[in-house]
Design an enzyme around this catalytic site. Structure first.
Site, PDB file in Angstrom:
ATOM      1  N   GLU A  63      -6.517  -1.196  15.286  1.00 25.98           N
ATOM      2  CA  GLU A  63      -7.095  -2.170  14.356  1.00 25.98           C
ATOM      3  C   GLU A  63      -6.087  -3.249  13.975  1.00 25.98           C
ATOM      4  O   GLU A  63      -4.946  -2.962  13.633  1.00 25.98           O
ATOM      5  CB  GLU A  63      -7.574  -1.466  13.090  1.00 25.98           C
ATOM      6  CG  GLU A  63      -8.166  -2.409  12.047  1.00 25.98           C
ATOM      7  CD  GLU A  63      -8.236  -1.797  10.663  1.00 25.98           C
ATOM      8  OE1 GLU A  63      -8.192  -2.572   9.692  1.00 25.98           O
ATOM      9  OE2 GLU A  63      -8.292  -0.550  10.552  1.00 25.98           O
ATOM     10  N   ARG A  98       1.018  -6.544  12.457  1.00 22.55           N
ATOM     11  CA  ARG A  98       0.356  -5.940  13.613  1.00 22.55           C
ATOM     12  C   ARG A  98       0.185  -6.960  14.740  1.00 22.55           C
ATOM     13  O   ARG A  98       0.228  -6.600  15.914  1.00 22.55           O
ATOM     14  CB  ARG A  98      -0.985  -5.340  13.198  1.00 22.55           C
ATOM     15  CG  ARG A  98      -0.821  -4.128  12.290  1.00 22.55           C
ATOM     16  CD  ARG A  98      -2.056  -3.264  12.195  1.00 22.55           C
ATOM     17  NE  ARG A  98      -1.762  -2.049  11.445  1.00 22.55           N
ATOM     18  CZ  ARG A  98      -2.556  -0.993  11.389  1.00 22.55           C
ATOM     19  NH1 ARG A  98      -3.719  -1.005  12.041  1.00 22.55           N
ATOM     20  NH2 ARG A  98      -2.217   0.083  10.703  1.00 22.55           N
ATOM     21  N   SER A 154     -10.208  -6.235   9.904  1.00 19.68           N
ATOM     22  CA  SER A 154     -11.433  -5.581   9.451  1.00 19.68           C
ATOM     23  C   SER A 154     -12.203  -6.591   8.617  1.00 19.68           C
ATOM     24  O   SER A 154     -11.718  -7.044   7.583  1.00 19.68           O
ATOM     25  CB  SER A 154     -11.092  -4.339   8.616  1.00 19.68           C
ATOM     26  OG  SER A 154     -12.247  -3.582   8.336  1.00 19.68           O
ATOM     27  N   ARG A 156       2.477   0.944  10.298  1.00 19.58           N
ATOM     28  CA  ARG A 156       1.934   1.344   8.994  1.00 19.58           C
ATOM     29  C   ARG A 156       3.060   1.303   7.965  1.00 19.58           C
ATOM     30  O   ARG A 156       3.894   2.201   7.897  1.00 19.58           O
ATOM     31  CB  ARG A 156       1.332   2.745   9.094  1.00 19.58           C
ATOM     32  CG  ARG A 156       0.476   3.151   7.894  1.00 19.58           C
ATOM     33  CD  ARG A 156      -0.077   4.546   8.070  1.00 19.58           C
ATOM     34  NE  ARG A 156      -1.001   4.623   9.178  1.00 19.58           N
ATOM     35  CZ  ARG A 156      -2.319   4.352   9.112  1.00 19.58           C
ATOM     36  NH1 ARG A 156      -2.832   3.987   7.950  1.00 19.58           N
ATOM     37  NH2 ARG A 156      -3.091   4.443  10.168  1.00 19.58           N
ATOM     38  N   ARG A 195       0.847  -1.187   0.000  1.00 19.81           N
ATOM     39  CA  ARG A 195       0.000   0.000   0.000  1.00 19.81           C
ATOM     40  C   ARG A 195       0.880   1.233   0.000  1.00 19.81           C
ATOM     41  O   ARG A 195       1.867   1.306   0.723  1.00 19.81           O
ATOM     42  CB  ARG A 195      -0.927   0.020   1.219  1.00 19.81           C
ATOM     43  CG  ARG A 195      -2.059  -1.002   1.113  1.00 19.81           C
ATOM     44  CD  ARG A 195      -2.997  -0.932   2.292  1.00 19.81           C
ATOM     45  NE  ARG A 195      -4.008  -1.984   2.203  1.00 19.81           N
ATOM     46  CZ  ARG A 195      -4.805  -2.339   3.201  1.00 19.81           C
ATOM     47  NH1 ARG A 195      -4.713  -1.734   4.370  1.00 19.81           N
ATOM     48  NH2 ARG A 195      -5.690  -3.295   3.046  1.00 19.81           N
TER      49      ARG A 195
END
Length: 430
Positions: free
Chosen positions: A349, A391, A352, A277, A262
């Site tokens: 998070e 994560r 999801s 991130r 990403r």
């Protein structure tokens, strides 16, 4: 993508659902495009009928020796042929304009999704575990003594720039063990079929899974035109594109562990420290292809599978339903699972899970044949992290940290670490 027929049937309802997402009314503009498109198609069909009628009379005029009528009719046929070609081109352009407009519009939220503007309006629906009383000020993952030898941001920056990390030694092994642990549970106990997918895809795969055209800036593209996948949701979901499945084949439950990429466009200044991130990361992704009647139950099931991984690792978490203002572009309903990170003193998070209804299926023409026969219908698609591996590594390191800089490994992970139970303060697994 939305069904223009449903918008025709209930334009007010469509606009009301968009308003819940904070968007202005769009039905009138869409219906104007649709009406112009249909009018052009009707005119083309009328011109075709005129040409066919004239074509039948050409031979009769020739047989009668009526040269003037023959030439008039032949000219009319040529005129109508040109008119049809022009109208068909115009119809294609208007059809493309309508499709392009529909592709830019997000999915409509389910009726029971809470209204709200942003993450502050999300609604908690579950909580498990309690943050451990550590007796010392907890550190973030990259500050823990035992982690520092195996988490190298400087070398990664030399290699690739910001938002990359080089894992080595014990930390790299823990990261690998977490992915293997997740896959083992999902395939052996949860009934998901493991896949190994490409990480480069064509435009159609990104478009069909609602990543294009809206989010092109969020992804990386090669010089040859391939897209690096943001998650294997793209490859797993698009694997059924263009197919008509039998109802007995549903649900199709899949899982894959892949690299993901990403660009993190728009995230400047957010989570710049550590590996929370990153541009490149790994995920164990779950995807389900289901019958429309079962998609909500499948969402709850998928959420439970992700929660189960965290519970086995003894990681406290909470689950929230995203409000209308915080939902992703393609989602009808989303459950975010947030894991406790003691170094930050908050939940972040880690998974999801979303149902998109038939939103993606329409874009990629994925259907099923009802058990009792009849016209094929669009499937429903769901996706969820099971989990984000990096994560999860952060959560394991931060929740297991000890006052002396070592890290205790979760008992469930020990068999995947060759029986080793501790990351020492010197960065060695023992």
């Amino acid at each position: 993508m939305h069904d223009i027929k449903l918008i025709r049937d209930d334009p007010e309802g469509f606009d009301a659902a968009l308003a819940r997402r904070g968007l202005a009314p769009m039905a009138a503009d869409l219906l104007a495009l649709d009406e112009a498109r249909r009018a052009t198609i009707t005119a083309s069909e009328a011109a075709l009928a005129d040409r066919n009628a004239a074509s039948k009379l050409v031979g009769a005029a020739k047989a009668k020796g009526d040269e003037a009528e023959f030439e008039r009719l032949r000219g009319l046929v040529a005129e109508k042929k040109a008119e049809i070609a022009s109208l068909e081109e115009e119809a294609r352009a208007r059809d493309a304009a309508l499709r392009d407009a529909l592709l830019e519009i997000p999915n409509l939220p389910d009726a029971d999704v809470p209204d709200g503007a942003d993450e502050e309006d999300n609604v908690e629906i579950a909580r498990w575990g309690a943050p451990r009383e550590m007796g010392f000020v907890p550190k973030e993952h990259f500050e823990i003594a035992g982690v520092k030898p195996g988490m190298d941001f400087e070398t990664a920056a030399k290699l690739s720039g910001a938002r990359f990390v080089l894992l080595r030694g014990a930390v790299a092994r823990i990261h690998r063990a977490l992915a293997q642990f997740m896959l083992e549970i999902h395939t052996e106990e949860n009934g998901l079929t493991e896949h190994m997918t490409p990480v480069m895809v064509r435009d159609d795969a990104m478009l069909g899974t609602d990543k294009l055209p809206k989010f092109g800036d969020d992804s990386f593209r090669t010089r040859e035109g391939y897209w690096l996948i943001p998650t294997s949701e793209v490859t797993l979901t698009y694997s059924v594109a263009g197919e008509v499945l039998e109802a007995a084949q549903l649900p199709r439950r899949m899982v894959a562990h892949t690299l993901c990429f990403r660009s993190e466009a728009g995230s400047a200044g957010r989570d710049t420290a550590g590996m929370l991130r990153q541009h490149q990361f790994e995920k164990v992704e779950m995807v389900s292809i289901t019958h429309p009647d079962h998609s909500r139950a499948e969402l709850d099931r998928m959420t439970g599978l992700a929660q189960g991984i965290l519970e086995r690792l003894d990681l406290p978490y909470r689950t929230v339903v995203l409000c209308t203002g915080d939902m992703g572009f393609g989602a009808r309903r989303t459950h975010d699972i947030e894991v406790w990170l003691p170094g930050q003193g908050t939940y972040r998070e880690i998974s999801s899970c979303s149902t998109t209804g038939d939103f993606q299926a329409r874009r990629m023409n994925a259907r099923f044949r009802p058990a009792g026969g009849g016209k094929p219908e669009f499937v429903h698609t769901l996706n969820g992290s099971g989990l984000a591996v990096g994560r999860c590594l952060i959560a394991v390191l931060e929740n297991g940290q000890q006052a002396d800089g070592s890290v205790a490994m979760p008992a469930a992970l020990v068999p995947f670490l060759g029986g080793k139970t501790t990351l020492t303060a010197e960065g060695v697994l023992v």
